[in-house]
Design a protein around this motif. Sequence first.
Motif, mmCIF file in Angstrom:
data_model
loop_
_atom_site.group_PDB
_atom_site.id
_atom_site.type_symbol
_atom_site.label_atom_id
_atom_site.label_comp_id
_atom_site.label_asym_id
_atom_site.label_seq_id
_atom_site.Cartn_x
_atom_site.Cartn_y
_atom_site.Cartn_z
ATOM 1 N N GLY A 24 0.837 -1.199 0.000
ATOM 2 C CA GLY A 24 0.000 0.000 0.000
ATOM 3 C C GLY A 24 0.869 1.244 0.000
ATOM 4 O O GLY A 24 2.095 1.167 -0.175
ATOM 5 N N LEU A 25 0.257 2.408 0.200
ATOM 6 C CA LEU A 25 1.011 3.651 0.217
ATOM 7 C C LEU A 25 1.924 3.713 1.438
ATOM 8 O O LEU A 25 1.491 3.407 2.549
ATOM 9 N N ARG A 26 3.162 4.109 1.207
ATOM 10 C CA ARG A 26 4.136 4.197 2.287
ATOM 11 C C ARG A 26 4.888 5.523 2.192
ATOM 12 O O ARG A 26 5.232 5.980 1.109
ATOM 13 N N ASN A 27 5.129 6.125 3.358
ATOM 14 C CA ASN A 27 5.803 7.407 3.446
ATOM 15 C C ASN A 27 7.131 7.251 4.170
ATOM 16 O O ASN A 27 7.201 6.620 5.229
ATOM 17 N N ASP A 28 8.190 7.827 3.617
ATOM 18 C CA ASP A 28 9.532 7.670 4.202
ATOM 19 C C ASP A 28 9.599 8.209 5.622
ATOM 20 O O ASP A 28 10.251 7.621 6.499
ATOM 21 N N ASP A 29 8.944 9.361 5.872
ATOM 22 C CA ASP A 29 8.972 9.938 7.218
ATOM 23 C C ASP A 29 8.295 9.005 8.220
ATOM 24 O O ASP A 29 8.808 8.769 9.318
ATOM 25 N N ALA A 30 7.139 8.484 7.834
ATOM 26 C CA ALA A 30 6.422 7.579 8.730
ATOM 27 C C ALA A 30 7.232 6.309 8.985
ATOM 28 O O ALA A 30 7.255 5.789 10.103
ATOM 29 N N LEU A 31 7.913 5.817 7.960
ATOM 30 C CA LEU A 31 8.736 4.618 8.124
ATOM 31 C C LEU A 31 9.914 4.893 9.061
ATOM 32 O O LEU A 31 10.297 4.027 9.855
ATOM 33 N N ALA A 32 10.473 6.104 8.984
ATOM 34 C CA ALA A 32 11.570 6.461 9.879
ATOM 35 C C ALA A 32 11.100 6.485 11.324
ATOM 36 O O ALA A 32 11.807 6.024 12.236
ATOM 37 N N LEU A 33 9.905 7.009 11.556
ATOM 38 C CA LEU A 33 9.349 7.015 12.909
ATOM 39 C C LEU A 33 9.045 5.595 13.365
ATOM 40 O O LEU A 33 9.326 5.212 14.510
ATOM 41 N N LEU A 34 8.464 4.801 12.471
ATOM 42 C CA LEU A 34 8.111 3.419 12.802
ATOM 43 C C LEU A 34 9.343 2.622 13.238
ATOM 44 O O LEU A 34 9.266 1.800 14.168
ATOM 45 N N SER A 35 10.483 2.900 12.612
ATOM 46 C CA SER A 35 11.694 2.145 12.938
ATOM 47 C C SER A 35 12.193 2.435 14.348
ATOM 48 O O SER A 35 12.997 1.672 14.887
ATOM 49 N N GLU A 36 11.715 3.524 14.967
ATOM 50 C CA GLU A 36 12.126 3.870 16.322
ATOM 51 C C GLU A 36 11.030 3.582 17.352
ATOM 52 O O GLU A 36 11.157 3.987 18.512
ATOM 53 N N CYS A 37 9.976 2.901 16.920
ATOM 54 C CA CYS A 37 8.908 2.522 17.857
ATOM 55 C C CYS A 37 9.248 1.186 18.507
ATOM 56 O O CYS A 37 9.530 0.206 17.819
ATOM 57 N N GLN A 38 9.200 1.163 19.820
ATOM 58 C CA GLN A 38 9.511 -0.060 20.563
ATOM 59 C C GLN A 38 8.499 -0.222 21.710
ATOM 60 O O GLN A 38 8.503 0.593 22.632
#
Length: 226
Positions: A50-64
């Motif tokens: 689906g649609l993916r945004n680089d900024d959102a992916l960067a935030l997602l990578s720091e979610c724990q």
Amino acid sequence: MLKRYFITGTDTEIGKTTIAAALLHSARQRGLTTAAVKPVAAGCERTAEGLRNDDALALLSECQPSLPYERVNPVALEAAIAPHIAASEEGATLSAELLAAGCQTVFDTNADLTLVEGAGGWRVPLNAHQTLADLAGLLSVPVVMVVGMRLGCINHALLTAEAIKADGLVLAGWVANRVDPDMSRPDENLATLKQLIAAPCLGVVPWLEQPSAGSIAAHLDISTLL
């Protein structure tokens, strides 16, 4: 602990996402749980998922612990333009209430630190009557301002800080992010900002050729946020 903040910037393309990711990274280094939400993102790419945004992916990578993409970015728009224009062209509806509901699903994870990242600056429109400032108001959380250090930053920063206060929200802190390596008199500009902004400076991030959450986190002090 449950600390929650809205991340805004003095303009677009001033490193808001990398600073937000670095704040989350710093919290993770302290052993805290983290969560983030980019309630609306324009400029998304079509993928098999689906649609993916680089900024959102960067935030997602720091979610724990990790979160599903759709919770981090509930409204994804393809065109890389102002969100309200992209939404109109793509048949989507934007409102502060709708985005606040999406943010609440992330708040419900009860992470130690949760960040909500806006799009562009403080007054980016959502529709004919609301801006992202209305979303911050509904969430009623303190604000962290990212100042892009370049010519004009003093005016942009002071106007944004005044608008945040006028909207009844608390400016919890700000970060100076060097986005122009050739900026004239950066130290003098920084000194003026520190003198005139009535909130703590959480860090001064130098110009970095390849900025990452980890490299930026080394220049931040999140103790006042926690």
